[in-house]
Structures are given as structure tokens and as C-alpha cells.
Write a protein that holds these residues in place. Structure first.
Motif, mmCIF file in Angstrom:
data_model
loop_
_atom_site.group_PDB
_atom_site.id
_atom_site.type_symbol
_atom_site.label_atom_id
_atom_site.label_comp_id
_atom_site.label_asym_id
_atom_site.label_seq_id
_atom_site.Cartn_x
_atom_site.Cartn_y
_atom_site.Cartn_z
ATOM 1 N N GLY A 41 -52.876 18.678 -60.954
ATOM 2 C CA GLY A 41 -53.939 18.012 -61.705
ATOM 3 C C GLY A 41 -53.579 16.587 -62.071
ATOM 4 N N GLU A 42 -54.253 16.059 -63.091
ATOM 5 C CA GLU A 42 -54.003 14.687 -63.514
ATOM 6 C C GLU A 42 -52.594 14.549 -64.076
ATOM 7 N N CYS A 43 -51.986 13.392 -63.818
ATOM 8 C CA CYS A 43 -50.614 13.178 -64.264
ATOM 9 C C CYS A 43 -50.371 11.700 -64.491
ATOM 10 N N LEU A 44 -49.249 11.411 -65.135
ATOM 11 C CA LEU A 44 -48.763 10.047 -65.278
ATOM 12 C C LEU A 44 -47.495 9.906 -64.450
ATOM 13 N N VAL A 45 -47.392 8.798 -63.708
ATOM 14 C CA VAL A 45 -46.264 8.565 -62.818
ATOM 15 C C VAL A 45 -45.419 7.412 -63.357
ATOM 16 N N MET A 46 -44.117 7.630 -63.407
ATOM 17 C CA MET A 46 -43.204 6.569 -63.848
ATOM 18 C C MET A 46 -43.287 5.377 -62.897
ATOM 19 N N PRO A 47 -43.332 4.145 -63.415
ATOM 20 C CA PRO A 47 -43.392 2.951 -62.563
ATOM 21 C C PRO A 47 -42.200 2.869 -61.613
ATOM 22 N N LYS A 48 -42.436 2.255 -60.453
ATOM 23 C CA LYS A 48 -41.427 2.191 -59.398
ATOM 24 C C LYS A 48 -40.148 1.487 -59.846
ATOM 25 N N GLU A 49 -40.261 0.407 -60.619
ATOM 26 C CA GLU A 49 -39.051 -0.304 -61.028
ATOM 27 C C GLU A 49 -38.134 0.570 -61.879
ATOM 28 N N GLN A 50 -38.717 1.501 -62.621
ATOM 29 C CA GLN A 50 -37.899 2.430 -63.392
ATOM 30 C C GLN A 50 -37.332 3.528 -62.494
ATOM 31 N N ARG A 51 -38.122 3.990 -61.537
ATOM 32 C CA ARG A 51 -37.634 5.001 -60.593
ATOM 33 C C ARG A 51 -36.447 4.465 -59.795
ATOM 34 N N ASP A 52 -36.517 3.202 -59.428
ATOM 35 C CA ASP A 52 -35.458 2.604 -58.619
ATOM 36 C C ASP A 52 -34.118 2.579 -59.351
ATOM 37 N N LYS A 53 -34.146 2.588 -60.668
ATOM 38 C CA LYS A 53 -32.912 2.632 -61.451
ATOM 39 C C LYS A 53 -32.372 4.056 -61.575
ATOM 40 N N LEU A 54 -33.285 5.022 -61.631
ATOM 41 C CA LEU A 54 -32.878 6.406 -61.878
ATOM 42 C C LEU A 54 -32.448 7.143 -60.611
ATOM 43 N N ILE A 55 -33.064 6.842 -59.487
ATOM 44 C CA ILE A 55 -32.791 7.595 -58.260
ATOM 45 C C ILE A 55 -31.325 7.505 -57.833
ATOM 46 N N PRO A 56 -30.701 6.325 -57.798
ATOM 47 C CA PRO A 56 -29.271 6.292 -57.421
ATOM 48 C C PRO A 56 -28.378 7.063 -58.392
ATOM 49 N N ALA A 57 -28.697 7.009 -59.680
ATOM 50 C CA ALA A 57 -27.893 7.730 -60.671
ATOM 51 C C ALA A 57 -28.047 9.235 -60.502
ATOM 52 N N LEU A 58 -29.275 9.688 -60.205
ATOM 53 C CA LEU A 58 -29.492 11.118 -59.989
ATOM 54 C C LEU A 58 -28.764 11.580 -58.732
ATOM 55 N N ALA A 59 -28.820 10.787 -57.679
ATOM 56 C CA ALA A 59 -28.120 11.148 -56.443
ATOM 57 C C ALA A 59 -26.622 11.284 -56.688
ATOM 58 N N LYS A 60 -26.044 10.349 -57.423
ATOM 59 C CA LYS A 60 -24.610 10.404 -57.719
ATOM 60 C C LYS A 60 -24.276 11.636 -58.562
ATOM 61 N N ALA A 61 -25.118 11.948 -59.543
ATOM 62 C CA ALA A 61 -24.860 13.093 -60.419
ATOM 63 C C ALA A 61 -24.916 14.403 -59.649
ATOM 64 N N LEU A 62 -25.859 14.551 -58.723
ATOM 65 C CA LEU A 62 -26.003 15.780 -57.961
ATOM 66 C C LEU A 62 -24.807 16.046 -57.061
ATOM 67 N N VAL A 63 -24.162 14.990 -56.607
ATOM 68 C CA VAL A 63 -23.036 15.126 -55.680
ATOM 69 C C VAL A 63 -21.696 15.172 -56.399
ATOM 70 N N ASN A 64 -21.564 14.431 -57.511
ATOM 71 C CA ASN A 64 -20.240 14.199 -58.107
ATOM 72 C C ASN A 64 -20.024 14.858 -59.465
ATOM 73 N N TRP A 65 -20.940 15.678 -59.938
ATOM 74 C CA TRP A 65 -20.759 16.287 -61.250
ATOM 75 C C TRP A 65 -19.536 17.210 -61.253
ATOM 76 N N ARG A 66 -19.028 17.438 -62.422
ATOM 77 C CA ARG A 66 -18.001 18.454 -62.630
ATOM 78 C C ARG A 66 -18.131 18.958 -64.054
ATOM 79 N N ILE A 67 -17.587 20.105 -64.309
ATOM 80 C CA ILE A 67 -17.644 20.676 -65.650
ATOM 81 C C ILE A 67 -16.651 19.924 -66.521
ATOM 82 N N THR A 68 -17.149 19.279 -67.561
ATOM 83 C CA THR A 68 -16.318 18.415 -68.385
ATOM 84 C C THR A 68 -15.863 19.079 -69.681
ATOM 85 N N SER A 69 -16.260 20.334 -69.909
ATOM 86 C CA SER A 69 -15.880 21.003 -71.153
ATOM 87 C C SER A 69 -14.491 21.618 -71.076
ATOM 88 N N ASN A 70 -13.839 21.503 -69.922
ATOM 89 C CA ASN A 70 -12.510 22.106 -69.767
ATOM 90 C C ASN A 70 -11.498 21.505 -70.733
#
Length: 353
Positions: free
Chosen positions: A233-262
Motif C-alpha cells: 500500500g501507500e508508503c514513505l520512502v527514504m530519500p536517495k542521499e540518505q540511502r546512499d549513506k546507509l547501504i555501505p554500512a549495512l553491507a559491511k555489518a552483514l558481512v563483518n559482524w561478530r558477537i561483542t558481548s564476549n
């Protein structure tokens, strides 16, 4: 332009002599086929680790959360945990939220996370194990700095002579502090993620099952969020300039995360050995898998990295220590991030319908 609505990812990690959850010890579940307990980390813990890596990469604080306590009969009771429900916080946008008051005076607001995340479990039950040990946190090697205090049944501190009389005829030591039955995990572990591109940067305007308050909708519109439609249905989409900042960070997090509570005693690099990425979910379990073999009556599992099943496979150098590989490389994980960025950038968020 991508024609798929989903990106699927499988990661292979190595963990060595560690504990995934230090609060209640190493979690495990029973494998019915092979008949023993195998260690794992919950999907919720994996998700929290990914989002923590994301906010660290962006150099920002996570969204604030309010913990409510209620006083009943002069005692504090646990109340609601209230999310801010604001998609301008990346951990909220990707992690989802829920705000529900017990008194029902506000409408419940909830957003399902666009990231479906599995538990981190063994690549195969025979390729991971639990070991048990008794640990100690005493200072018995330095009795002068290891202070002892003993209280009697009334709470009064006992004298040295009273303590010696109490211990007479007993083999009890007051210097050794044992923590029994501590389990650690070792082995090869996989986790799976499905990214729903339809909702990754889109929040619903449906007020029958609201994701946003009306005040938040006004705030987002003032900040340039774009009104559009998707399959929901109807939605609001984040502007592209903001997406461009988040996408590289999300990609890095998905590949390089580790459990930090150890804790220090359970630290492991938890290195990522390989990543498989595809728009077809069926190719993911074939790309990183294990094969059961019969070695003179003994069942064994062989880890396999397969680059010829239709998924994009990226193999890091440490992987060759545990799996027979063909094309491992020093920049494999960076290339995997670039592939994720390419796939996320190629989706038409503003014009889904």
C-alpha cells in the motif's frame, strides 16, 4: 535494475573455544539425527550484533529506548519497553520496532524488520562441538590480597579463630572460587539473512495497522521522505542521499559482524570465512554446505564451498585452513560488500508499482 524483491546471504564463520551468550552460559539445542547437543547463537543475538556493527560503522548512537517500571504495594514491577518508532534511526529502520502500552490509551505501533535473520548454528552437527570446564576467579596464589569474610547466621562477621574452628575437620577451602560446568563452543557456523527490498527503506502509511504515528508521518514528510506505493500500500520512502549513506554500512555489518558481548576469557575473532549472496534462496544452502561421508563405518562431515551453483561466493584467506577451496582471496569480504551494495542500489524503491 534488479527485478528481485529479496537478497539472500549465507555467511560461514569460525569460532574457537568461546561462549556466545555469557549471561546463562553457552546455548545449545538437541540434534535428533546425530543425537547430541550442539552450540548455537540465537537469531536475536545475531541481529543485535549486526545492528551494533552498523551503528559503530556510522559512528552514531542507537535509538533511545524507554523502560517503564510500575510501583505496586511499595515494590517495583516491570512495565513496558517503549520504542521511539523513528525510522530516521538506522537501527530502527532495519531492526523494526513495537510500541504497545498496557493501558491501551495509545494505538499499538509496530514495524516488522526487513531483515529476516537466522540463528548462527553449526554448518553440520559434526563440525561443531561443546567442551566443558570448571573455571575459577579466585586469587589463591596471593593470599595476602585475597581477603576472606565470613558471616554467622545473624549476619555478624566471624573472627579468625571462629572461622578456623568452623573449618576444623573439613576439607573446605575459602580461597578457591570455582564456577562449575562452563561450556564453550568450537567449530564452523553459518547464519542466513533475507533482505526484503520492498520494505528496506519504506515505511507503511496504513493507519489500520500502523507503523508510524501521524506526528512521525508529518516529521518524515518535512524531512523529504517521498510518498509512494509498494505491494503493501501507500508508503514513505527514504530519500536517495540518505540511502546512499546507509547501504555501505549495512553491507559491511552483514558481512563483518561478530558477537561483542564476549568476556575476556571467551574472546574469539569469529572471523568470516566465506559469504554466499544470491537473489535465489535455493542456491544459498548449496554454495556453503557440508557433505556426510562414511569413513570405514565412522560418519564424518566435509565442509564444501561451491562456486558453481548459481550464487556469488566470496572466500577469505583464513577459510583455506578449514575448507578445501579453489579461489580464496585477501579482498574477498570487501568484494562481497560491493556486491551487496550493487544489489541494494539497483532496486527501484520509489517506483515499486
Amino acid at each position: 535494475m534488479s527485478t528481485s524483491n529479496f537478497i539472500y546471504l549465507r555467511g560461514l564463520k569460525h569460532a574457537e573455544n568461546t561462549v556466545f551468550c555469557v549471561e546463562n552460559g553457552q546455548k545449545s539445542y538437541y540434534d535428533p539425527q546425530f543425537g547430541f547437543q550442539v552450540p548455537y547463537s540465537s537469531g536475536q543475538q545475531v541481529k543485535r550484533s549486526i545492528l551494533s556493527t552498523l551503528t559503530d560503522e556510522l559512528g552514531i548512537e542507537p535509538a533511545p529506548t524507554t523502560f517503564v517500571f510500575n510501583v505496586k504495594e511499595k515494590a517495583l514491577g516491570e512495565g513496558e519497553v517503549l520504542s521511539i518508532c523513528d525510522p530516521t534511526y538506522p537501527d530502527q529502520l532495519f531492526g523494526g520496532w513495537m510500541r504497545a502500552l498496557k493501558d491501551g490509551k495509545e494505538r499499538t505501533i509496530k514495524r516488522r524488520s526487513p531483515l529476516s535473520i537466522s540463528s548462527m548454528r553449526p554448518l553440520h552437527p559434526l563440525l561443531a562441538s561443546k567442551s566443558k570446564e570448571n573455571i575459577t576467579f579466585d586469587r589463591s596464589d596471593r593470599p595476602e590480597t585475597h581477603k576472606i569474610k565470613v558471616r554467622d547466621s545473624q549476619g555478624n562477621e566471624m573472627s579468625k579463630e571462629q572461622i578456623e574452628a568452623l573449618l576444623e575437620g573439613s576439607d573446605r577451602s575459602l580461597y578457591r572460587k570455582w564456577i562449575p560446568d562452563n561450556y564453550r563452543a568450537t567449530g564452523l557456523f553459518v547464519y542466513d539473512v533475507a533482505i526484503d527490498l520492498r520494505t528496506l527503506f519504506c515505511v507503511s502509511l496504513n493507519q489500520y495497522e500502523p507503523e508510524l504515528s501521524k506526528a512521525m508521518i508529518e516529521k518524515l514528510e518535512q524531512q523529504g521522505w517521498i510518498k509512494s506505493r509498494n505491494i503493501f500500500g501507500e508508503c514513505l520512502v527514504m530519500p536517495k542521499e540518505q540511502r546512499d549513506k546507509l547501504i555501505p554500512a549495512l553491507a559491511k555489518a552483514l558481512v563483518n559482524w561478530r558477537i561483542t558481548s564476549n568476556q575476556a576469557r571467551t574472546f574469539t575473532l569469529m572471523e568470516t570465512l566465506a559469504v554466499a549472496i544470491s537473489e535465489n534462496a535455493n542456491t544459498i544452502p548449496a554454495a556453503i554446505r557440508a557433505k556426510l561421508t562414511d569413513d570405514e563405518g565412522t560418519l564424518k562431515a566435509k565442509p564444501i564451498i561451491d562456486e558453481n551453483v548459481g550464487a556469488d561466493v566470496f572466500v577469505s584467506l583464513p577459510c583455506a585452513s578449514y575448507v578445501i577451496t579453489e579461489r580464496e582471496s585477501a579482498d574477498a569480504l570487501e568484494v562481497a560488500e560491493k556486491r551487496l551494495i550493487q544489489l541494494m542500489n539497483s532496486f527501484n524503491y520509489e517506483n515499486q508499482i
